[in-house]
Scaffold this motif. Structure first.
Motif, mmCIF file in Angstrom:
data_model
loop_
_atom_site.group_PDB
_atom_site.id
_atom_site.type_symbol
_atom_site.label_atom_id
_atom_site.label_comp_id
_atom_site.label_asym_id
_atom_site.label_seq_id
_atom_site.Cartn_x
_atom_site.Cartn_y
_atom_site.Cartn_z
ATOM 1 N N THR A 20 80.168 11.420 53.501
ATOM 2 C CA THR A 20 79.101 11.460 52.505
ATOM 3 C C THR A 20 77.738 11.680 53.132
ATOM 4 O O THR A 20 76.933 12.498 52.662
ATOM 5 N N SER A 21 77.455 10.982 54.216
ATOM 6 C CA SER A 21 76.144 11.134 54.860
ATOM 7 C C SER A 21 75.968 12.538 55.422
ATOM 8 O O SER A 21 74.869 13.109 55.382
ATOM 9 N N VAL A 22 77.063 13.116 55.932
ATOM 10 C CA VAL A 22 77.009 14.480 56.457
ATOM 11 C C VAL A 22 76.711 15.463 55.333
ATOM 12 O O VAL A 22 75.851 16.351 55.463
ATOM 13 N N LEU A 23 77.389 15.321 54.204
ATOM 14 C CA LEU A 23 77.178 16.214 53.069
ATOM 15 C C LEU A 23 75.779 16.062 52.490
ATOM 16 O O LEU A 23 75.146 17.050 52.088
ATOM 17 N N ALA A 58 82.191 20.558 56.509
ATOM 18 C CA ALA A 58 81.155 20.171 55.553
ATOM 19 C C ALA A 58 80.632 21.380 54.782
ATOM 20 O O ALA A 58 80.449 21.324 53.557
ATOM 21 N N ILE A 59 80.400 22.480 55.469
ATOM 22 C CA ILE A 59 79.873 23.675 54.813
ATOM 23 C C ILE A 59 80.882 24.215 53.806
ATOM 24 O O ILE A 59 80.540 24.568 52.671
ATOM 25 N N ARG A 60 82.137 24.254 54.196
ATOM 26 C CA ARG A 60 83.162 24.775 53.293
ATOM 27 C C ARG A 60 83.412 23.816 52.118
ATOM 28 O O ARG A 60 83.629 24.252 50.982
ATOM 29 N N GLN A 99 80.321 11.277 66.073
ATOM 30 C CA GLN A 99 80.155 12.680 65.705
ATOM 31 C C GLN A 99 79.491 12.818 64.344
ATOM 32 O O GLN A 99 78.599 13.652 64.156
ATOM 33 N N ARG A 100 79.899 12.009 63.392
ATOM 34 C CA ARG A 100 79.288 12.080 62.060
ATOM 35 C C ARG A 100 77.812 11.699 62.108
ATOM 36 O O ARG A 100 76.977 12.317 61.450
ATOM 37 N N THR A 101 77.505 10.700 62.924
ATOM 38 C CA THR A 101 76.108 10.286 63.064
ATOM 39 C C THR A 101 75.280 11.386 63.717
ATOM 40 O O THR A 101 74.151 11.673 63.286
ATOM 41 N N ALA A 102 75.841 12.023 64.745
ATOM 42 C CA ALA A 102 75.109 13.080 65.446
ATOM 43 C C ALA A 102 74.808 14.248 64.519
ATOM 44 O O ALA A 102 73.687 14.784 64.500
ATOM 45 N N VAL A 103 75.807 14.660 63.741
ATOM 46 C CA VAL A 103 75.607 15.778 62.816
ATOM 47 C C VAL A 103 74.596 15.400 61.732
ATOM 48 O O VAL A 103 73.685 16.176 61.408
ATOM 49 N N THR A 104 74.742 14.213 61.187
ATOM 50 C CA THR A 104 73.822 13.758 60.140
ATOM 51 C C THR A 104 72.388 13.725 60.643
ATOM 52 O O THR A 104 71.458 14.208 59.970
ATOM 53 N N GLN A 105 72.180 13.168 61.834
ATOM 54 C CA GLN A 105 70.828 13.066 62.389
ATOM 55 C C GLN A 105 70.237 14.436 62.676
ATOM 56 O O GLN A 105 69.055 14.686 62.412
ATOM 57 N N LEU A 106 71.049 15.342 63.206
ATOM 58 C CA LEU A 106 70.550 16.690 63.503
ATOM 59 C C LEU A 106 70.118 17.382 62.223
ATOM 60 O O LEU A 106 68.999 17.915 62.136
ATOM 61 N N TRP A 107 70.972 17.386 61.224
ATOM 62 C CA TRP A 107 70.670 18.115 59.992
ATOM 63 C C TRP A 107 69.550 17.461 59.198
ATOM 64 O O TRP A 107 68.743 18.147 58.579
ATOM 65 N N ARG A 108 69.483 16.149 59.225
ATOM 66 C CA ARG A 108 68.469 15.447 58.438
ATOM 67 C C ARG A 108 67.061 15.783 58.909
ATOM 68 O O ARG A 108 66.115 15.789 58.115
#
Length: 377
Positions: A20-23, A58-60, A99-108
């Motif tokens: 959810t956080s990633v999306l 996530a993108i798909r 990994q989820r935290t890293a992606v979330t932080q980068l995109w946010r």
């Protein structure tokens, strides 16, 4: 043709419970002007293979949830189709919390970008208009240009590469001139249709590659701005000029990479260069500067040739091109009001001269365009 089954079936592949956080971070980045290809570029550049797989999922998944196939602009769909070819496993359940935290932080915390097309929150319930793959550019022309450049990239002989590249440039030049004149004759008061296009540059030597892009763009009345930390350049110009710039840049990058590797190997073996990295950096710099010089020198003669074939005087062509350049400048200043010129400096003289020599062999004839202004920042 869009593969509807593979996209819409994603909700059954993995539950979004842990994603959810990633999306949410992805949705926020989209609203700040990022597109799927931009997201993948930033993720590959900053994170590892596991995070890239999570990004693909996530993108798909978001595309399926937002019914992008029915609502998104064609530009967005092209990017989704390319990403759909990448294996999406694992989903959020197969990724680690780190990994989820890293992606979330980068995109946010991705910065705001000038939007190139409508963001998801503004998409219609269902797209009704058909959009061409490339606005204002004849697909048959693009196919012929790509075929010529593919031959230039595949040959090992510099003379053949030069011939194919020059022919592609000349063909595109004539097409651009003809299209500009037709538009001007149809409506003398119509403003030029200006677009933006982002170009992602890969390591190493991204600054030198950005310079090569900028030199090519400036001779085609395309303005560029360079975002160093993102390794992304944004080009502003008409659809035809943007297409010509991108095609020529992609082809020359293939050609210079091959020439650079051969020249660096010889220079290091002979002791003429201190290191491979410094030689290659200077090689790219020298190549870019010389290509820009040669493109600008051939611009006037190519314009005259194209005008003659269109049976009009050069004096009738130049005002049309000038109006297009003015429209591009105005849009560039609107999108990027605060930029500063920048240019890297070569540190290896052997690489510099080798790059200049390679640019001579890759010289381009038949460029029609009046010299444009280049800005990178």
């Amino acid at each position: 043709m869009t593969n509807r089954t593979s996209v819409r079936g994603l909700h059954s592949v993995a539950s979004p419970a842990d994603g959810t956080s990633v999306l949410d971070a992805l949705a926020g980045a989209y609203e700040r002007g990022w597109q799927p290809a931009d997201i993948m570029h930033a993720t590959r550049r900053s994170l590892g293979a596991g995070e890239v797989r999570l990004a693909v999922w996530a993108i798909r998944y978001e595309a399926a949830m937002s019914k992008a196939e029915d609502r998104a602009p064609e530009q967005w769909l092209r990017q989704l189709r390319a990403i759909a070819e990448i294996e999406a496993r694992p989903g959020p359940d197969g990724s680690s919390s780190l990994q989820r935290t890293a992606v979330t932080q980068l995109w946010r915390y991705l910065p705001r970008l000038a939007p190139e097309c409508a963001r998801p929150s503004t998409w219609p319930e269902r797209r009704t208009e058909s959009t061409a793959p490339r606005v204002g550019v004849d697909p048959k022309v693009l196919a012929r240009i790509r075929a010529l450049l593919a031959k230039a990239e595949s040959t090992e002989f510099a003379e053949e590469a030069e011939t194919f590249t020059a022919k592609a440039q000349e063909f595109m030049t004539k097409y651009a001139i003809t299209a500009a004149l037709l538009q001007a004759n149809a409506d003398t008061s119509a403003a030029a249709d200006v677009h933006t296009r982002r170009v992602h540059l890969e390591s190493p030597y991204v600054k030198e590659k950005a310079l090569l892009l900028s030199e090519i763009a400036s001779t085609n009345r395309v303005r560029t701005v360079w975002f160093d930390k993102l390794a992304i350049a944004t080009c502003v110009g008409t659809a035809i000029d943007l297409e010509q710039t991108e095609l020529l840049f992609t082809s020359l990058l293939v050609q210079v990479t091959r020439a650079m590797a051969d020249a660096a190997r010889r220079a290091v073996d002979s002791g003429d260069s201190g290191s491979v990295a410094s030689f290659r950096r200077a090689f790219l710099y020298g190549f870019a500067v010389r290509i820009g010089q040669r493109l600008r020198m051939t611009g006037t003669s190519a314009t005259a040739q194209a005008a003659a074939e269109a049976d009009v005087a050069v004096s009738a062509v130049l005002p049309v091109l000038a109006r297009q350049s003015a429209a591009v400048d105005a849009e560039f200043e609107r999108l990027f009001p605060a930029t500063k010129p920048t240019r890297t400096a070569p540190v290896d003289s052997a690489g510099w001269y080798a790059g200049q020599a390679a640019a001579e062999r890759a010289s381009l004839r038949g460029n029609d365009h009046v010299e444009g202004r280049r800005q990178a920042g």
